[in-house]
Write a protein that holds these residues in place. Structure first.
Motif, PDB file in Angstrom:
ATOM      1  N   PRO A 123       0.810  -1.233   0.000  1.00 35.46           N
ATOM      2  CA  PRO A 123       0.000   0.000   0.000  1.00 35.46           C
ATOM      3  C   PRO A 123       0.841   1.280   0.000  1.00 35.46           C
ATOM      4  O   PRO A 123       0.459   2.272  -0.618  1.00 35.46           O
ATOM      5  CB  PRO A 123      -0.838  -0.109   1.276  1.00 35.46           C
ATOM      6  N   VAL A 124       1.993   1.250   0.645  1.00 35.31           N
ATOM      7  CA  VAL A 124       2.873   2.426   0.662  1.00 35.31           C
ATOM      8  C   VAL A 124       3.435   2.670  -0.737  1.00 35.31           C
ATOM      9  O   VAL A 124       3.445   3.804  -1.230  1.00 35.31           O
ATOM     10  CB  VAL A 124       4.004   2.249   1.705  1.00 35.31           C
ATOM     11  N   ILE A 125       3.883   1.603  -1.394  1.00 37.35           N
ATOM     12  CA  ILE A 125       4.400   1.728  -2.765  1.00 37.35           C
ATOM     13  C   ILE A 125       3.288   2.183  -3.709  1.00 37.35           C
ATOM     14  O   ILE A 125       3.516   3.018  -4.588  1.00 37.35           O
ATOM     15  CB  ILE A 125       5.033   0.402  -3.232  1.00 37.35           C
ATOM     16  N   ASP A 126       2.071   1.662  -3.511  1.00 39.36           N
ATOM     17  CA  ASP A 126       0.930   2.067  -4.355  1.00 39.36           C
ATOM     18  C   ASP A 126       0.693   3.577  -4.295  1.00 39.36           C
ATOM     19  O   ASP A 126       0.515   4.226  -5.329  1.00 39.36           O
ATOM     20  CB  ASP A 126      -0.356   1.355  -3.925  1.00 39.36           C
ATOM     21  N   VAL A 127       0.684   4.124  -3.097  1.00 38.70           N
ATOM     22  CA  VAL A 127       0.446   5.567  -2.926  1.00 38.70           C
ATOM     23  C   VAL A 127       1.561   6.363  -3.597  1.00 38.70           C
ATOM     24  O   VAL A 127       1.306   7.339  -4.320  1.00 38.70           O
ATOM     25  CB  VAL A 127       0.316   5.928  -1.430  1.00 38.70           C
ATOM     26  N   ARG A 128       2.785   5.956  -3.388  1.00 38.48           N
ATOM     27  CA  ARG A 128       3.936   6.643  -3.979  1.00 38.48           C
ATOM     28  C   ARG A 128       3.854   6.606  -5.498  1.00 38.48           C
ATOM     29  O   ARG A 128       4.026   7.627  -6.178  1.00 38.48           O
ATOM     30  CB  ARG A 128       5.227   5.979  -3.497  1.00 38.48           C
ATOM     31  N   ASN A 129       3.565   5.443  -6.067  1.00 33.99           N
ATOM     32  CA  ASN A 129       3.554   5.327  -7.521  1.00 33.99           C
ATOM     33  C   ASN A 129       2.307   5.922  -8.164  1.00 33.99           C
ATOM     34  O   ASN A 129       2.342   6.312  -9.329  1.00 33.99           O
ATOM     35  CB  ASN A 129       3.782   3.882  -7.946  1.00 33.99           C
ATOM     36  N   THR A 130       1.226   6.029  -7.424  1.00 33.67           N
ATOM     37  CA  THR A 130       0.056   6.751  -7.935  1.00 33.67           C
ATOM     38  C   THR A 130       0.420   8.211  -8.156  1.00 33.67           C
ATOM     39  O   THR A 130       0.109   8.797  -9.204  1.00 33.67           O
ATOM     40  CB  THR A 130      -1.136   6.614  -6.963  1.00 33.67           C
ATOM     41  N   GLU A 131       1.129   8.810  -7.207  1.00 33.19           N
ATOM     42  CA  GLU A 131       1.588  10.197  -7.370  1.00 33.19           C
ATOM     43  C   GLU A 131       2.644  10.289  -8.470  1.00 33.19           C
ATOM     44  O   GLU A 131       2.649  11.248  -9.253  1.00 33.19           O
ATOM     45  CB  GLU A 131       2.141  10.741  -6.051  1.00 33.19           C
ATOM     46  N   THR A 132       3.522   9.313  -8.563  1.00 27.95           N
ATOM     47  CA  THR A 132       4.530   9.293  -9.623  1.00 27.95           C
ATOM     48  C   THR A 132       3.855   9.327 -10.993  1.00 27.95           C
ATOM     49  O   THR A 132       4.261  10.088 -11.879  1.00 27.95           O
ATOM     50  CB  THR A 132       5.431   8.045  -9.480  1.00 27.95           C
ATOM     51  N   LEU A 133       2.797   8.531 -11.174  1.00 27.36           N
ATOM     52  CA  LEU A 133       2.081   8.529 -12.456  1.00 27.36           C
ATOM     53  C   LEU A 133       1.409   9.864 -12.734  1.00 27.36           C
ATOM     54  O   LEU A 133       1.397  10.331 -13.881  1.00 27.36           O
ATOM     55  CB  LEU A 133       1.052   7.398 -12.494  1.00 27.36           C
ATOM     56  N   LYS A 134       0.853  10.512 -11.706  1.00 25.76           N
ATOM     57  CA  LYS A 134       0.250  11.839 -11.900  1.00 25.76           C
ATOM     58  C   LYS A 134       1.293  12.832 -12.396  1.00 25.76           C
ATOM     59  O   LYS A 134       1.041  13.625 -13.309  1.00 25.76           O
ATOM     60  CB  LYS A 134      -0.367  12.343 -10.597  1.00 25.76           C
ATOM     61  N   ARG A 135       2.481  12.800 -11.789  1.00 25.71           N
ATOM     62  CA  ARG A 135       3.553  13.711 -12.193  1.00 25.71           C
ATOM     63  C   ARG A 135       4.029  13.434 -13.613  1.00 25.71           C
ATOM     64  O   ARG A 135       4.253  14.353 -14.403  1.00 25.71           O
ATOM     65  CB  ARG A 135       4.727  13.605 -11.214  1.00 25.71           C
ATOM     66  N   LEU A 136       4.184  12.154 -13.933  1.00 26.49           N
ATOM     67  CA  LEU A 136       4.613  11.782 -15.276  1.00 26.49           C
ATOM     68  C   LEU A 136       3.586  12.238 -16.315  1.00 26.49           C
ATOM     69  O   LEU A 136       3.948  12.769 -17.369  1.00 26.49           O
ATOM     70  CB  LEU A 136       4.829  10.266 -15.354  1.00 26.49           C
ATOM     71  N   GLU A 137       2.317  12.066 -16.010  1.00 24.23           N
ATOM     72  CA  GLU A 137       1.263  12.495 -16.936  1.00 24.23           C
ATOM     73  C   GLU A 137       1.325  14.000 -17.184  1.00 24.23           C
ATOM     74  O   GLU A 137       1.234  14.457 -18.335  1.00 24.23           O
ATOM     75  CB  GLU A 137      -0.111  12.116 -16.388  1.00 24.23           C
ATOM     76  N   LEU A 138       1.486  14.775 -16.131  1.00 21.48           N
ATOM     77  CA  LEU A 138       1.556  16.231 -16.285  1.00 21.48           C
ATOM     78  C   LEU A 138       2.779  16.641 -17.104  1.00 21.48           C
ATOM     79  O   LEU A 138       2.701  17.554 -17.946  1.00 21.48           O
ATOM     80  CB  LEU A 138       1.583  16.906 -14.911  1.00 21.48           C
ATOM     81  N   MET A 139       3.910  15.989 -16.881  1.00 19.38           N
ATOM     82  CA  MET A 139       5.115  16.341 -17.637  1.00 19.38           C
ATOM     83  C   MET A 139       4.951  16.001 -19.112  1.00 19.38           C
ATOM     84  O   MET A 139       5.355  16.782 -19.978  1.00 19.38           O
ATOM     85  CB  MET A 139       6.341  15.669 -17.024  1.00 19.38           C
ATOM     86  N   ALA A 140       4.355  14.845 -19.401  1.00 17.91           N
ATOM     87  CA  ALA A 140       4.137  14.462 -20.808  1.00 17.91           C
ATOM     88  C   ALA A 140       3.169  15.431 -21.475  1.00 17.91           C
ATOM     89  O   ALA A 140       3.410  15.884 -22.602  1.00 17.91           O
ATOM     90  CB  ALA A 140       3.608  13.022 -20.887  1.00 17.91           C
ATOM     91  N   ALA A 141       2.083  15.780 -20.794  1.00 19.51           N
ATOM     92  CA  ALA A 141       1.090  16.708 -21.352  1.00 19.51           C
ATOM     93  C   ALA A 141       1.687  18.093 -21.564  1.00 19.51           C
ATOM     94  O   ALA A 141       1.307  18.795 -22.498  1.00 19.51           O
ATOM     95  CB  ALA A 141      -0.129  16.781 -20.443  1.00 19.51           C
ATOM     96  N   GLY A 142       2.623  18.475 -20.700  1.00 22.29           N
ATOM     97  CA  GLY A 142       3.241  19.792 -20.794  1.00 22.29           C
ATOM     98  C   GLY A 142       4.388  19.879 -21.788  1.00 22.29           C
ATOM     99  O   GLY A 142       4.978  20.937 -21.973  1.00 22.29           O
ATOM    100  N   GLY A 143       4.737  18.752 -22.406  1.00 18.18           N
ATOM    101  CA  GLY A 143       5.763  18.772 -23.430  1.00 18.18           C
ATOM    102  C   GLY A 143       7.178  18.528 -22.948  1.00 18.18           C
ATOM    103  O   GLY A 143       8.134  18.729 -23.699  1.00 18.18           O
ATOM    104  N   ALA A 144       7.355  18.058 -21.715  1.00 18.51           N
ATOM    105  CA  ALA A 144       8.701  17.776 -21.222  1.00 18.51           C
ATOM    106  C   ALA A 144       9.325  16.671 -22.066  1.00 18.51           C
ATOM    107  O   ALA A 144       8.635  15.767 -22.540  1.00 18.51           O
ATOM    108  CB  ALA A 144       8.643  17.349 -19.756  1.00 18.51           C
ATOM    109  N   GLY A 145      10.612  16.781 -22.274  1.00 13.76           N
ATOM    110  CA  GLY A 145      11.336  15.762 -23.021  1.00 13.76           C
ATOM    111  C   GLY A 145      11.337  15.937 -24.528  1.00 13.76           C
ATOM    112  O   GLY A 145      11.950  15.177 -25.240  1.00 13.76           O
ATOM    113  N   ARG A 146      10.649  16.956 -25.006  1.00 17.05           N
ATOM    114  CA  ARG A 146      10.577  17.144 -26.483  1.00 17.05           C
ATOM    115  C   ARG A 146      11.726  17.907 -27.016  1.00 17.05           C
ATOM    116  O   ARG A 146      12.335  18.711 -26.538  1.00 17.05           O
ATOM    117  CB  ARG A 146       9.282  17.870 -26.845  1.00 17.05           C
TER     118      ARG A 146
END
Length: 146
Positions: A123-146
């Motif tokens: 459950p601790v890893i789940d919470v951490r990685n749920t937030e990790t996915l939110k951050r990754l989604e925002l970075m991809a949507a914002g054009g990071a890495g292009r």
């Protein structure tokens, strides 16, 4: 392994661009404080990210190593943060056209973290990685890495 998934409103190609830029790792991975160096062949097999985990002044310098990769589709790492230990992390992207499903599976493989019962650890890893996915989604949507 603890496994979490999220459908992103970004194509897999845009998400992979963030993952493939090792210098962006601390922007989306919860717990990674800074990137100190990235091997020039990141994210190829055997490449390392040299990162710090924790909060200043209690930082741990260590690294993560690519153990398997299928460019644009998956990345598997051994993430280190000694003295806490090591974890196996598998990130997969499922292309859905304008969207993609991103999944992170993770578990402790060595060190004190492995001694924590799975019933508590997951459950601790789940919470951490749920937030990790939110951050990754925002970075991809914002054009990071292009």
């Amino acid at each position: 392994m603890s496994t979490v998934s999220r459908v992103f409103n970004s194509p897999a190609e845009d998400v992979w661009k963030v993952i493939a830029d090792g210098w962006l790792y601390s922007g989306w991975v919860v717990g990674a404080s800074r990137i100190r160096a990235v091997d020039g062949h990141w994210p190829e097999l055997g490449a390392r990210l040299h990162h710090s985990v924790g909060a200043w002044p209690l930082l741990i310098d260590d690294s993560s190593r690519v153990t398997a990769v299928e460019p644009g589709r998956s990345l598997e790492l051994v993430a280190r943060g000694w003295p806490i230990g090591e974890a196996k992390v598998a990130i997969t992207l499922e292309d859905m056209g304008a969207q993609c499903r991103v999944t992170i599976a993770e578990d402790a493989i060595k060190g004190p973290g492995k001694l924590i019962p799975k019933l508590v650890r997951d459950p601790v890893i789940d919470v951490r990685n749920t937030e990790t996915l939110k951050r990754l989604e925002l970075m991809a949507a914002g054009g990071a890495g292009r």
